[in-house]
Design a protein around this motif. Structure first.
Motif, PDB file in Angstrom:
ATOM      1  N   PHE A 259      26.514  -9.458  -5.934  1.00 27.55           N
ATOM      2  CA  PHE A 259      27.903  -9.247  -5.525  1.00 27.55           C
ATOM      3  C   PHE A 259      28.781  -8.964  -6.750  1.00 27.55           C
ATOM      4  O   PHE A 259      29.596  -8.040  -6.757  1.00 27.55           O
ATOM      5  CB  PHE A 259      28.427 -10.485  -4.772  1.00 27.55           C
ATOM      6  CG  PHE A 259      29.805 -10.299  -4.205  1.00 27.55           C
ATOM      7  CD1 PHE A 259      29.984  -9.775  -2.937  1.00 27.55           C
ATOM      8  CD2 PHE A 259      30.937 -10.627  -4.944  1.00 27.55           C
ATOM      9  CE1 PHE A 259      31.266  -9.590  -2.408  1.00 27.55           C
ATOM     10  CE2 PHE A 259      32.209 -10.437  -4.430  1.00 27.55           C
ATOM     11  CZ  PHE A 259      32.372  -9.923  -3.158  1.00 27.55           C
ATOM     12  N   HIS A 260      28.565  -9.766  -7.787  1.00 32.36           N
ATOM     13  CA  HIS A 260      29.367  -9.621  -9.001  1.00 32.36           C
ATOM     14  C   HIS A 260      29.135  -8.262  -9.656  1.00 32.36           C
ATOM     15  O   HIS A 260      30.067  -7.594 -10.111  1.00 32.36           O
ATOM     16  CB  HIS A 260      29.017 -10.761  -9.959  1.00 32.36           C
ATOM     17  CG  HIS A 260      29.832 -10.744 -11.202  1.00 32.36           C
ATOM     18  ND1 HIS A 260      31.200 -10.839 -11.196  1.00 32.36           N
ATOM     19  CD2 HIS A 260      29.480 -10.614 -12.504  1.00 32.36           C
ATOM     20  CE1 HIS A 260      31.648 -10.774 -12.437  1.00 32.36           C
ATOM     21  NE2 HIS A 260      30.631 -10.623 -13.245  1.00 32.36           N
ATOM     22  N   LEU A 261      27.866  -7.842  -9.652  1.00 34.43           N
ATOM     23  CA  LEU A 261      27.494  -6.556 -10.223  1.00 34.43           C
ATOM     24  C   LEU A 261      28.170  -5.406  -9.476  1.00 34.43           C
ATOM     25  O   LEU A 261      28.719  -4.482 -10.073  1.00 34.43           O
ATOM     26  CB  LEU A 261      25.967  -6.426 -10.134  1.00 34.43           C
ATOM     27  CG  LEU A 261      25.309  -5.276 -10.865  1.00 34.43           C
ATOM     28  CD1 LEU A 261      25.215  -5.630 -12.347  1.00 34.43           C
ATOM     29  CD2 LEU A 261      23.905  -5.024 -10.306  1.00 34.43           C
ATOM     30  N   ARG A 262      28.130  -5.480  -8.143  1.00 33.83           N
ATOM     31  CA  ARG A 262      28.688  -4.408  -7.313  1.00 33.83           C
ATOM     32  C   ARG A 262      30.216  -4.384  -7.354  1.00 33.83           C
ATOM     33  O   ARG A 262      30.829  -3.326  -7.397  1.00 33.83           O
ATOM     34  CB  ARG A 262      28.268  -4.583  -5.839  1.00 33.83           C
ATOM     35  CG  ARG A 262      26.811  -4.422  -5.567  1.00 33.83           C
ATOM     36  CD  ARG A 262      26.374  -2.993  -5.627  1.00 33.83           C
ATOM     37  NE  ARG A 262      27.100  -2.140  -4.682  1.00 33.83           N
ATOM     38  CZ  ARG A 262      26.786  -0.887  -4.412  1.00 33.83           C
ATOM     39  NH1 ARG A 262      25.759  -0.344  -5.018  1.00 33.83           N
ATOM     40  NH2 ARG A 262      27.485  -0.188  -3.552  1.00 33.83           N
ATOM     41  N   LYS A 263      30.821  -5.540  -7.260  1.00 36.51           N
ATOM     42  CA  LYS A 263      32.265  -5.620  -7.068  1.00 36.51           C
ATOM     43  C   LYS A 263      33.051  -5.791  -8.355  1.00 36.51           C
ATOM     44  O   LYS A 263      34.258  -5.581  -8.380  1.00 36.51           O
ATOM     45  CB  LYS A 263      32.602  -6.781  -6.123  1.00 36.51           C
ATOM     46  CG  LYS A 263      32.189  -6.553  -4.678  1.00 36.51           C
ATOM     47  CD  LYS A 263      33.092  -5.509  -4.045  1.00 36.51           C
ATOM     48  CE  LYS A 263      33.025  -5.562  -2.545  1.00 36.51           C
ATOM     49  NZ  LYS A 263      33.809  -4.507  -1.898  1.00 36.51           N
ATOM     50  N   LYS A 264      32.394  -6.243  -9.384  1.00 34.58           N
ATOM     51  CA  LYS A 264      33.071  -6.503 -10.671  1.00 34.58           C
ATOM     52  C   LYS A 264      34.309  -7.355 -10.475  1.00 34.58           C
ATOM     53  O   LYS A 264      35.357  -7.092 -11.055  1.00 34.58           O
ATOM     54  CB  LYS A 264      33.483  -5.179 -11.348  1.00 34.58           C
ATOM     55  CG  LYS A 264      32.394  -4.137 -11.435  1.00 34.58           C
ATOM     56  CD  LYS A 264      31.802  -4.078 -12.825  1.00 34.58           C
ATOM     57  CE  LYS A 264      30.700  -3.068 -12.975  1.00 34.58           C
ATOM     58  NZ  LYS A 264      29.531  -3.204 -12.141  1.00 34.58           N
ATOM     59  N   GLN A 265      34.210  -8.339  -9.616  1.00 31.23           N
ATOM     60  CA  GLN A 265      35.371  -9.205  -9.444  1.00 31.23           C
ATOM     61  C   GLN A 265      34.968 -10.671  -9.513  1.00 31.23           C
ATOM     62  O   GLN A 265      33.823 -11.027  -9.329  1.00 31.23           O
ATOM     63  CB  GLN A 265      36.098  -8.901  -8.134  1.00 31.23           C
ATOM     64  CG  GLN A 265      35.264  -9.146  -6.903  1.00 31.23           C
ATOM     65  CD  GLN A 265      36.091  -9.300  -5.643  1.00 31.23           C
ATOM     66  OE1 GLN A 265      36.121 -10.371  -5.080  1.00 31.23           O
ATOM     67  NE2 GLN A 265      36.721  -8.241  -5.191  1.00 31.23           N
ATOM     68  N   ARG A 266      35.952 -11.477  -9.768  1.00 33.86           N
ATOM     69  CA  ARG A 266      35.749 -12.904  -9.975  1.00 33.86           C
ATOM     70  C   ARG A 266      35.488 -13.621  -8.658  1.00 33.86           C
ATOM     71  O   ARG A 266      36.273 -13.508  -7.721  1.00 33.86           O
ATOM     72  CB  ARG A 266      37.037 -13.464 -10.598  1.00 33.86           C
ATOM     73  CG  ARG A 266      36.826 -14.669 -11.449  1.00 33.86           C
ATOM     74  CD  ARG A 266      36.813 -14.252 -12.913  1.00 33.86           C
ATOM     75  NE  ARG A 266      36.171 -15.257 -13.739  1.00 33.86           N
ATOM     76  CZ  ARG A 266      36.846 -16.146 -14.466  1.00 33.86           C
ATOM     77  NH1 ARG A 266      38.164 -16.147 -14.471  1.00 33.86           N
ATOM     78  NH2 ARG A 266      36.196 -17.033 -15.190  1.00 33.86           N
TER      79      ARG A 266
END
Ligand code: SAH
Ligand code: SF4
Length: 356
Positions: A259-266
Motif C-alpha cells: 500500500f505504501h509503495l503504491r500510494k506513497k502516503q502515510r
C-alpha cells in the motif's frame, strides 16, 4: 442484503452522476436535468423532489416514484461536556447506527488541529468480534448502502449547521467488509457534483483485511488508511482481534508495504492502550519497529471501558511512558484523550444501550 431497493424505492444518494444520467436518458430527459437535480440534493440540500422548483412537475413525480431522498432519522443525541456529539440514527428498516461529530483533533500530546470531524458507520453491527469492542457484541446485521453512508455526513451537517472538513470511517462496522458500498460512498462524498470533500480529508480504518488493503491500494482516490493494530505481536493481537488468526502480522505488514509503495502516503496505526494486555514496553519496541517499516505514524488511544467487558484503561503514567518510548524511538506519535469515555458512549455503545 446489498440490493439498492429500500421498500420499492431506490436510495437517491447511492446514485452516481452516471447512474442518474442513464436514468434521465432512458426517460428522454435532457442531460442538464442531471446537474439541476444534483444541485438540489448536494448544494441546496433539498430532501424532497416536490420542492425542486425548476424541474417540471412530471419529472419531479417520476423521480419521487423511483427514488427516496432521506433515509435516516435522528433518534437520539448525546453531547459530552467537551462537545463531542454522538448520534443514534435509525435506518428505514428500523436498524440503528451511530455517527459522531468531533470538533477538534483531541490530541493531548503531538499536534492539535482545529477541524470538524465526522465519524461514520459502514455496517449495522460488526462480524469481526474484537474482544474489546462494543460494535461487535451483538454480531453483524447488514451492510450499509452507499447512500446511507453519504447521508450520515449530510445529516450531521444539517443538525450541527456546520460543514464537516474531515471524515473518518471509524464508526460501527468493518468498512473493508463492505468494500463496494464504501468506495461508492467515498466517490460521492468526494465528487464535485456530490459533497465535494477532498479525498485526503477522509480516512478508512480497518482491523486488517489484507486482500482489501491491497485492493484499496488500487483505488484511484488518495483516501488515507488507518490500521487498528492494537498489538505488536501475533500472540497478543490474536488474543484480542480474531482477524489476526486469518491475517497475521507478517501478512498485514506485507500488504502495508505494498500500500505504501503504491500510494506513497502515510499510514496511521491506531493502538488502543489496554491495561496489562498491550501496554508494556516490549510491545512499544516492536510497535516502533513495525511503524518504521511501513512509515506509519501512531495514534495511541486510552481504552474506553465498555459495560459488560472487563478490559480497563491503563494509568495515565503508564500511557505516558508508552508514548515517550515511541517518541524516543523516533516515531511520530499522538496520545489521544478519548472524549466519549465519561458518558459511556464510546463507539458502538450508544446503539448497544438502545437494543438491549
Ligand atoms: N472496524 C474498523 C473501524 C471501526 S472501529 C476497525 O476496527 O478499524 C474504530 C476504532 O475504534 C478502531 O480502531 C477500534 O479498534 C476502536 N475501538 C473499538 N472499541 C474501542 C474502545 N472500547 N475504546 C477505544 N477504542 C475502541
Ligand atoms: Fe469490528 Fe472494528 Fe470493533 Fe473489531 S474494532 S469488532 S473490526 S468495529
Amino acid at each position: 442484503m446489498n440490493s439498492q431497493k429500500m421498500g420499492d424505492l431506490r436510495i437517491f444518494k447511492s446514485l452516481s452522476e452516471e447512474g442518474l444520467s442513464a436514468w434521465m436518458k432512458e426517460r428522454g430527459e435532457p442531460q442538464f436535468r442531471v446537474a439541476q437535480v444534483l444541485d438540489w440534493v448536494y448544494v441546496k440540500r433539498c430532501s424532497s423532489f416536490e420542492k425542486m422548483s425548476n424541474i417540471s412537475q412530471g419529472l419531479r413525480q417520476a423521480l419521487a416514484e423511483e427514488f427516496l431522498i432521506p433515509v435516516l432519522e435522528n433518534v437520539r443525541k448525546i453531547g459530552a461536556a467537551d462537545t463531542t456529539q454522538k448520534f443514534l440514527f435509525k435506518l428505514r428498516d428500523g436498524q440503528l447506527i451511530e455517527s459522531v461529530l468531533i470538533p477538534a483533533s483531541p490530541a493531548l500530546y503531538g499536534e492539535p488541529t482545529d477541524r470538524l470531524t465526522a465519524c461514520l458507520s459502514s455496517q449495522v453491527g460488526c462480524a469481526y468480534g474484537c474482544t474489546f469492542c462494543a460494535s461487535g457484541l451483538n454480531g453483524w446485521k447488514r451492510n450499509l448502502e452507499a447512500g446511507e453512508i453519504v447521508e450520515q455526513l449530510m445529516l450531521l451537517e444539517e443538525i450541527s449547521g456546520n460543514r464537516v472538513n474531515n471524515i473518518v470511517f471509524m464508526g460501527m462496522g468493518e468498512p473493508f467488509a463492505n468494500f463496494a458500498n464504501l468506495t461508492k460512498a467515498i466517490e460521492i462524498l468526494n465528487a464535485s457534483w456530490g459533497v465535494g470533500l477532498g479525498a485526503r480529508h477522509m480516512t478508512v480504518s480497518t482491523s486488517g483485511l489484507v486482500p482489501q488493503i491491497r485492493q484499496f491500494a488500487e483505488f484511484p482516490l488518495q483516501v488515507r488508511l488507518a490500521i487498528s493494530l492494537h498489538a505488536a505481536t501475533d500472540i497478543v493481537r490474536s488474543k484480542i482481534m480474531p482477524i489476526n488468526r486469518r491475517y497475521p502480522l507478517s501478512d498485514l505488514l506485507e500488504a502495508l508495504d505494498y500500500f505504501h509503495l503504491r500510494k506513497k502516503q502515510r499510514i496511521t496505526f491506531e493502538y488502543i492502550l489496554i491495561k496489562g494486555i498491550n501496554d508494556g514496553l516490549d510491545q512499544a519496541a516492536l510497535l516502533a519497529q513495525h511503524a518504521r517499516r511501513v512509515s506509519a505514524k501512531v495514534n495511541l488511544i486510552p481504552y474506553n471501558t465498555v459495560s459488560g467487558l472487563s478490559w480497563e484503561r491503563p494509568e495515565l503514567a503508564t500511557q505516558q511512558v508508552f508514548f515517550q518510548s515511541l517518541v524516543d524511538q523516533g516515531i511520530s506519535v499522538t496520545l489521544r484523550r478519548e472524549k466519549g469515555h465519561d458518558i459511556a458512549a464510546a463507539c458502538g455503545q450508544l446503539r448497544l444501550q438502545s437494543i438491549q
